[in-house]
Design an enzyme around this catalytic site. Sequence first.
Site, PDB file in Angstrom:
ATOM      1  N   ALA A 166       0.830  -1.208   0.000  1.00  0.00           N
ATOM      2  CA  ALA A 166       0.000   0.000   0.000  1.00  0.00           C
ATOM      3  C   ALA A 166       0.866   1.260   0.000  1.00  0.00           C
ATOM      4  O   ALA A 166       2.078   1.217  -0.161  1.00  0.00           O
ATOM      5  CB  ALA A 166      -0.912  -0.017   1.225  1.00  0.00           C
ATOM      6  N   TYR A 169       4.265   2.594  -2.197  1.00  0.00           N
ATOM      7  CA  TYR A 169       5.592   1.979  -2.218  1.00  0.00           C
ATOM      8  C   TYR A 169       5.688   0.970  -3.366  1.00  0.00           C
ATOM      9  O   TYR A 169       4.794   0.881  -4.201  1.00  0.00           O
ATOM     10  CB  TYR A 169       5.907   1.397  -0.852  1.00  0.00           C
ATOM     11  CG  TYR A 169       5.912   2.467   0.223  1.00  0.00           C
ATOM     12  CD1 TYR A 169       6.759   3.572   0.126  1.00  0.00           C
ATOM     13  CD2 TYR A 169       5.040   2.398   1.314  1.00  0.00           C
ATOM     14  CE1 TYR A 169       6.753   4.570   1.087  1.00  0.00           C
ATOM     15  CE2 TYR A 169       5.031   3.404   2.285  1.00  0.00           C
ATOM     16  CZ  TYR A 169       5.890   4.487   2.159  1.00  0.00           C
ATOM     17  OH  TYR A 169       5.868   5.480   3.096  1.00  0.00           O
ATOM     18  N   ARG A 256     -11.429   8.103   1.579  1.00  0.00           N
ATOM     19  CA  ARG A 256     -11.471   9.186   2.560  1.00  0.00           C
ATOM     20  C   ARG A 256     -12.829   9.251   3.255  1.00  0.00           C
ATOM     21  O   ARG A 256     -13.870   9.087   2.642  1.00  0.00           O
ATOM     22  CB  ARG A 256     -11.161  10.534   1.906  1.00  0.00           C
ATOM     23  CG  ARG A 256      -9.752  10.616   1.353  1.00  0.00           C
ATOM     24  CD  ARG A 256      -9.429  12.015   0.867  1.00  0.00           C
ATOM     25  NE  ARG A 256      -8.123  12.065   0.255  1.00  0.00           N
ATOM     26  CZ  ARG A 256      -6.973  12.169   0.915  1.00  0.00           C
ATOM     27  NH1 ARG A 256      -6.999  12.240   2.237  1.00  0.00           N
ATOM     28  NH2 ARG A 256      -5.822  12.208   0.281  1.00  0.00           N
TER      29      ARG A 256
END
Length: 350
Positions: A166, A169, A256
């Site tokens: 996640a 990366y 979000r």
Amino acid sequence: MEAGCSTMYVRRPCRGWLLMEGLVSTGGKRSYGNVPQPHAALYYAQRSTPGGLLITEATPGIWTPEHVDAWKPIVDAVHAKGAVIFCQIWHVGRVSTFEFQPGGAAPLSSTDRGVGPQTSFDGHIEHFSPPRRLKVEELPAIVDDFRKAARNAIDAGFDGVEIHGANGYLIEQFLKDSSNDRTDEYGGSLENRCRFALEIVDAVVKEVGGDRVGIRLSPFTDFMDCHDSDPHALALHMSTKLNDHGVLYLHMIEPRMAIVDGRRVVPKRLLPYREAFKGTFIANGGYDREEGGKVVAEGYTDLVAFGRLFLANPDLPKRFEVGAELNKYDRMTFYTSDPVVGYTDYPFLG
């Protein structure tokens, strides 16, 4: 770079739901020269509960005997409190600079496109070096690095590993089409973009066993310029394909949160992936006590992850249990080199 520490607590019969945390903390507090330091043992022990599971921050180092030996007393401190601990293994990919690379080489990635400047919590602007696109023939060695890291973690006493796929990366740089512009068998189609991640999962599971492996994904986020044109398809494909490897859990970050009447409300977009994945499902992202309990009770997720709340409240499960007021976290101490302030000095109840 961001790192986290996660703690999952066993099911309490009176509550029927579990807690897990994903803490933000600084590498300077945890390690020097990629070697975890003794004060990390206190930090993790503070957050250990009998029957609980901790997941470390993205580990600063687990590739040498020195790293293994340094983690052993930390793991022992957690086990002494009756808890279980998993090690989060990662590769930052292009989220790096020349100075951190062997011989000052370019960071490695799925692409040769770099990450734009990023603003940290304290307002500091971070710049990253242009990456080098990995060749197909180089990928098996990186897959094997993850395998070795998993074995080293078990040798250090960890009870399992979480693969960090996640937060922009390396693994996510392959997964998402904003950062994967390849035209070979590791780019283009959804299946090709997921190939690298699933090869890592396969290698790690074969090395330590699926019941010792979890994976963290963030299909809906845009950390480090990583976003996807169809995050639903990406999340569903990975959730389904992971079943073929028998991993213990899937840890996924929510889109979000929405603010309704002054409080955060979960968008609840993860249910299709919770239903597609046959193992334990963990949801993470902006939950509070009320929303966490609600989504588990409704069957939306098996576990809920807490981050900054747990950083500031080492006894968060107890505070939730008794309905106690929470300590406020201080963003300005998230990324400092002090081994105490903002790390092990948050007060317990009483």
